[in-house]
Design a protein around this motif. Sequence first.
Motif, short mmCIF file in Angstrom:
data_model
loop_
_atom_site.label_atom_id
_atom_site.label_comp_id
_atom_site.label_asym_id
_atom_site.label_seq_id
_atom_site.Cartn_x
_atom_site.Cartn_y
_atom_site.Cartn_z
N ASP A 1 6.11 -18.81 -11.49
CA ASP A 1 5.66 -17.83 -12.36
C ASP A 1 6.22 -16.49 -12.51
N THR B 1 -0.71 -19.67 -12.05
CA THR B 1 -2.11 -20.37 -12.45
C THR B 1 -2.02 -21.96 -12.64
N GLU C 1 -2.02 -23.85 -14.90
CA GLU C 1 -1.40 -24.05 -16.11
C GLU C 1 0.00 -23.95 -16.17
N SER D 1 1.42 -26.72 -13.78
CA SER D 1 1.57 -27.87 -14.54
C SER D 1 2.80 -28.08 -15.24
N GLN D 2 3.17 -26.68 -15.78
CA GLN D 2 4.47 -26.57 -16.66
C GLN D 2 5.93 -26.75 -15.66
N ALA E 1 -4.91 -27.81 -7.77
CA ALA E 1 -4.10 -28.34 -8.82
C ALA E 1 -2.98 -29.01 -8.06
#
Length: 383
Positions: A164, A190, A192, A195-196, A229
């Motif tokens: 991040d 996050t 998200e 996941s990236q 996650a």
Amino acid sequence: MQRIITGNIVLTDRVVFGNLIVEDEKIKRVEILDSAKENADVIVPGFLEIHFHGTGPYGVLTAEDIAGIAAFEPQNGVTVFTPAMGACPREMMLDFLKSTRELSLFRKNGCAVCAGSHLEGPWLEYEHRGGMGKDMLAVPDEKILDEVIETAAGSLKLVTLAPDIENGLMAVEKLSSAGCTVAIGHSGATPEIFSQAVDAGLSHVCHLFDAYSPRPVNEGVTQYCLADACLMEDRVTVELICDGFHVPPELIKLAVRLAGVDRIVAITDSMQGTGLPNGTYLQEDGTYYYLDNESVCRAVDSGGIVGSCLTMKQAFRNLVNKWGFSLVDAVKMTSANPAKAIGLQNETGCLAEGFFADINILSAGTLELKECIVRGESCFQAE
């Protein structure tokens, strides 16, 4: 030279009584004779230690330290290791990479195998830096990444970073493309962004639950978070510090149940002084910490946790004798899974024909280490 080791052999799916036939550096054959016997020695693969900052009297600051670790680790049941350097100045990081690269090219008699290096930083997020020195953190750029990759020359096995931060995803892609296992850690990402990062090549999780944001609550409703996650993402392996202090045993059991035992990697995150009396020791960034054998290592200035004084042999005993995991599952978490995490799953971490003879012989019941064998050589025997 051939040797026959007899006892309860822990295979990938069961425990059997039999003979392990060792010839030179390799396991030649596994002879199954009977079902497991109650009072027989327990034979397991050597432990792989892929995340730690020192053990015994040795840190990771010099080539002599790392060579000392190689000689010391068999008494911890460790046959293969990758020492970790925390966030530190550029020159210190490059010197560390050179030292581990040189040591990884050969193994001295009586020593564990140095498989390469682990960089835990300096590309970490400020708010989640944990025990890392705030002045040692940095933003990755292509120049320093190229320098790191070139200096390591294939010996950099694991890099922990925060995807991040600025250029974080670029670093994930570049390092993973160079053959490094990339882990998320000390990050405020996050789900998200995580996941990236996995899509970009990230495949490992640094000490889950330690230096992670708490689960957010919005209007009384608990929200999905980064730790969730990590457990849900089947493409990553997940580290847990198995000392009972960094992660409560209940959370360890929960993580194994959610992620599945094949994805969990037991680590120590141990510091210099592990196995020695309580005392004050020096960290890579020049700060001091106090080691308490009944607890953890804490920074002298802030009192915050900076690491553990756990050994891999104790982590194994904790998993089985304290927390009730089977021998098969404990072997996966201490040997097979860490081998897979750094790309060595076809040569070590398993008692099978053709694998290196990296073996621990443990006493029945107590699971105390009786002998550690590295590449077919007896490197430690208990008195």
